[in-house]
Design a protein around this motif. Sequence first.
Motif, PDB file in Angstrom:
ATOM      1  N   GLY A  67       1.143  -1.097   0.335  1.00 19.32           N
ATOM      2  CA  GLY A  67      -0.070  -0.075   0.088  1.00 19.32           C
ATOM      3  C   GLY A  67       1.176   1.136   0.206  1.00 19.32           C
ATOM      4  O   GLY A  67       0.984   2.160  -0.554  1.00 19.32           O
ATOM      5  N   SER A  68       1.730   0.989   0.763  1.00 14.05           N
ATOM      6  CA  SER A  68       2.125   2.591   0.814  1.00 14.05           C
ATOM      7  C   SER A  68       3.569   2.645  -0.391  1.00 14.05           C
ATOM      8  O   SER A  68       3.793   3.803  -0.719  1.00 14.05           O
ATOM      9  CB  SER A  68       3.651   2.516   2.064  1.00 14.05           C
ATOM     10  N   GLY A  69       3.915   2.055  -1.209  1.00 17.45           N
ATOM     11  CA  GLY A  69       4.554   1.744  -2.168  1.00 17.45           C
ATOM     12  C   GLY A  69       3.715   2.364  -3.005  1.00 17.45           C
ATOM     13  O   GLY A  69       4.380   3.189  -3.983  1.00 17.45           O
ATOM     14  N   CYS A  70       2.695   1.407  -2.991  1.00 23.31           N
ATOM     15  CA  CYS A  70       1.691   2.309  -4.078  1.00 23.31           C
ATOM     16  C   CYS A  70       1.638   4.023  -3.926  1.00 23.31           C
ATOM     17  O   CYS A  70       1.241   4.882  -5.453  1.00 23.31           O
ATOM     18  CB  CYS A  70       0.019   1.610  -4.187  1.00 23.31           C
ATOM     19  N   GLN A  71       1.195   4.368  -2.912  1.00 22.92           N
ATOM     20  CA  GLN A  71       0.953   5.618  -2.320  1.00 22.92           C
ATOM     21  C   GLN A  71       2.337   6.183  -2.931  1.00 22.92           C
ATOM     22  O   GLN A  71       2.326   7.442  -3.447  1.00 22.92           O
ATOM     23  CB  GLN A  71       0.678   5.946  -1.082  1.00 22.92           C
ATOM     24  N   ILE A  72       3.562   6.116  -2.440  1.00 22.86           N
ATOM     25  CA  ILE A  72       5.354   6.333  -2.924  1.00 22.86           C
ATOM     26  C   ILE A  72       4.703   6.804  -4.823  1.00 22.86           C
ATOM     27  O   ILE A  72       5.423   8.071  -5.319  1.00 22.86           O
ATOM     28  CB  ILE A  72       6.031   6.061  -2.143  1.00 22.86           C
ATOM     29  N   PHE A  73       4.289   5.776  -6.030  1.00 27.54           N
ATOM     30  CA  PHE A  73       4.574   5.990  -6.421  1.00 27.54           C
ATOM     31  C   PHE A  73       3.450   6.539  -7.357  1.00 27.54           C
ATOM     32  O   PHE A  73       4.022   7.668  -8.410  1.00 27.54           O
ATOM     33  CB  PHE A  73       4.244   4.629  -7.336  1.00 27.54           C
ATOM     34  N   ALA A  74       2.058   7.177  -6.557  1.00 24.41           N
ATOM     35  CA  ALA A  74       1.326   7.987  -7.243  1.00 24.41           C
ATOM     36  C   ALA A  74       1.609   9.070  -7.105  1.00 24.41           C
ATOM     37  O   ALA A  74       2.063  10.403  -7.569  1.00 24.41           O
ATOM     38  CB  ALA A  74      -0.032   8.436  -5.912  1.00 24.41           C
ATOM     39  N   VAL A  75       2.367   9.623  -5.604  1.00 22.53           N
ATOM     40  CA  VAL A  75       3.218  10.675  -5.747  1.00 22.53           C
ATOM     41  C   VAL A  75       4.230  11.210  -6.035  1.00 22.53           C
ATOM     42  O   VAL A  75       3.527  12.379  -6.847  1.00 22.53           O
ATOM     43  CB  VAL A  75       3.490  10.761  -3.344  1.00 22.53           C
ATOM     44  N   SER A  76       5.163  10.286  -6.953  1.00 20.73           N
ATOM     45  CA  SER A  76       5.988  10.703  -7.667  1.00 20.73           C
ATOM     46  C   SER A  76       5.389  11.082  -9.201  1.00 20.73           C
ATOM     47  O   SER A  76       6.013  12.242  -9.657  1.00 20.73           O
ATOM     48  CB  SER A  76       6.866   9.419  -8.152  1.00 20.73           C
ATOM     49  N   LEU A  77       4.379  10.607  -9.818  1.00 15.40           N
ATOM     50  CA  LEU A  77       3.914  10.675 -10.727  1.00 15.40           C
ATOM     51  C   LEU A  77       3.424  12.020 -10.714  1.00 15.40           C
ATOM     52  O   LEU A  77       2.928  13.349 -11.433  1.00 15.40           O
ATOM     53  CB  LEU A  77       2.815   9.450 -11.502  1.00 15.40           C
ATOM     54  N   ILE A  78       2.461  12.087  -9.281  1.00 10.45           N
ATOM     55  CA  ILE A  78       2.142  13.671  -9.595  1.00 10.45           C
ATOM     56  C   ILE A  78       3.128  14.791  -9.155  1.00 10.45           C
ATOM     57  O   ILE A  78       2.628  15.777 -10.155  1.00 10.45           O
ATOM     58  CB  ILE A  78       0.449  13.244  -8.333  1.00 10.45           C
ATOM     59  N   VAL A  79       3.842  14.666  -8.568  1.00  8.96           N
ATOM     60  CA  VAL A  79       4.822  15.871  -8.428  1.00  8.96           C
ATOM     61  C   VAL A  79       5.209  15.781  -9.793  1.00  8.96           C
ATOM     62  O   VAL A  79       5.489  17.593  -9.974  1.00  8.96           O
ATOM     63  CB  VAL A  79       5.371  15.297  -7.245  1.00  8.96           C
ATOM     64  N   ILE A  80       6.048  15.390 -10.307  1.00  5.87           N
ATOM     65  CA  ILE A  80       6.401  14.937 -11.473  1.00  5.87           C
ATOM     66  C   ILE A  80       5.422  15.675 -12.659  1.00  5.87           C
ATOM     67  O   ILE A  80       6.190  17.026 -13.094  1.00  5.87           O
ATOM     68  CB  ILE A  80       7.232  13.747 -11.720  1.00  5.87           C
TER      69      ILE A  80
END
Length: 565
Positions: free
Chosen positions: A272-285
Amino acid sequence: LNLYESPSSDTLMIEEVVLWMNTVGPYHNRQETYKYFSLPFCVGSKKSISHYHETLGEALQGVELEFSGLDIKFKDDVMQTTYCEIDLDKGRRDAFVYAIKNHYWYQMYIDDLPIWGIVGEADENGEDYYLWTYKKLEIGYNGNRIVDVNLTSEGKVKLVPNTKIQMSYSVKWKKSDVKFEDRFDKYLDPSFFQHRIHWFSIFNSFMMVIFLVGLVSMILMRTLRKDYARYSKEEEMDDMDRDLGDEYGWKQVHGDVFRPSSHPLIFSSLIGSGCQIFAVSLIVIVVAMIEDLYTERGSMLSTAIFVYAATSPVNGYFGGSLYARQGGRRWIKQMFIGAFLIPAMVCGTAFFINFIAIYYHASRAIPFGTMVAVCCICFFVILPLNLVGTILGRNLSGQPNFPCRVNAVPRPIPEKKWFMEPAVIVCLGGILPFGSIFIEMYFIFTSFWAYKIYYVYGFMMLVLVILCIVTVCVTIVCTYFLLNAEDYRWQWTSFLSAASTAIYVYMYSFYYYFFKTKMYGLFQTSFYFGYMAVFSTALGIMCGAIGYMGTSAFVRKIYTNVKID
């Protein structure tokens, strides 16, 4: 910039320009900073203006704006003027000598434009030390906006105890053709970031992706076709022939492959945390590609914190649904662990480094109020949103709809060659993903630990996409070999073989520290390795989750297509 509306006309009149003093610190470590007035500089005579942290990111990054006391008016030239006097006793001289020995630089701001200057310099023998006492400011304007600021340090004065040193400044205004929206372009370094090596590395990684995807599809298409042919042949054999035939391969573990992983609570929280970090990385970039976040102090960090809090339902959804599918009962505990796993890791490291920063009186010491604000975000934003995500995940995709039944008794795992052991697969799994990103790591490290502003977020997006594809391809191949060796412990293996990228990134950070930086001392070392550990761990958890999700889809697909008695 103080603006006011002129009563007699519609034009916007501009009166006072504020020169903020920010921080001072060693040139070789951009992150070790102290308040400007922690060195015994004197303040101008003008009445002080207090500065409040405008954003959470500013407070966390140690921005300490203090008014210089210099009187600057818009388009009003100032000839060289003494603004204050330093009474140089032995203690003050020692402070300046220490700063000059350690190559201290200071940073100032005019209208949000950063300016850097050096404190002083030593002579060739290193016996006499000199302080720059004259700040020569040249400010460019376009219409009623400031678009350019340059600082020249002059007036070299030898540091002699028990003397008085006069500090002076001058301001020259000049008309400039630079547009207001392009005023940050001079701080960017295209020759560094858009160097041929950067393009080659992207091209190289892209070629690796094509090769890997081709390799994976070829292995899977050919071997799976053979496997399916063999299994369908076995269907037609009678029982006697089948008993005599050599049964091996991934089909034999169909009754165990969907068995819940060991420690499902921790496992689902990590996914769950990994999926969230991926979503954060994508949106912030994406946000950084659209908006120039580097133009505002602390805006990158503020954006990341906001996006992390807002994407908490992603964590709850994927973690909660996976835990439910694995038959977990303590879902509230899982939700708490999932919600606080990353914040606890980041805040724990920051708290430890904070103690060292407080000991050194560094501006990086996080104020108590900011700590309270971060805790409030965790408890009152992240946790409730995580709960929403968990409930949705459990209800929408929490049913264990596996293509194969799980046997009541686990099948014994046969002995296999040493290189097919999960531990070996895990260690080798991270090499290719790391190989696809390590050039980009150099550029990211340099922009964080040196004086470069990272702005090529298009490159970063490409590298993220390449990393995802390489990670999924590698973990699918690793899992295929593992299942073929009749070892059904693929969940943790797929997660850890992708997450081992983090170990290689952290090892690379050691190389970078010793060969690319000139850092030294407890504060700089702990700051560097502490935050590098956080970065590497977060990257590892993200890669692990991506690897697991891709492998999970692959495992489900191959067992759906095979006929099972």
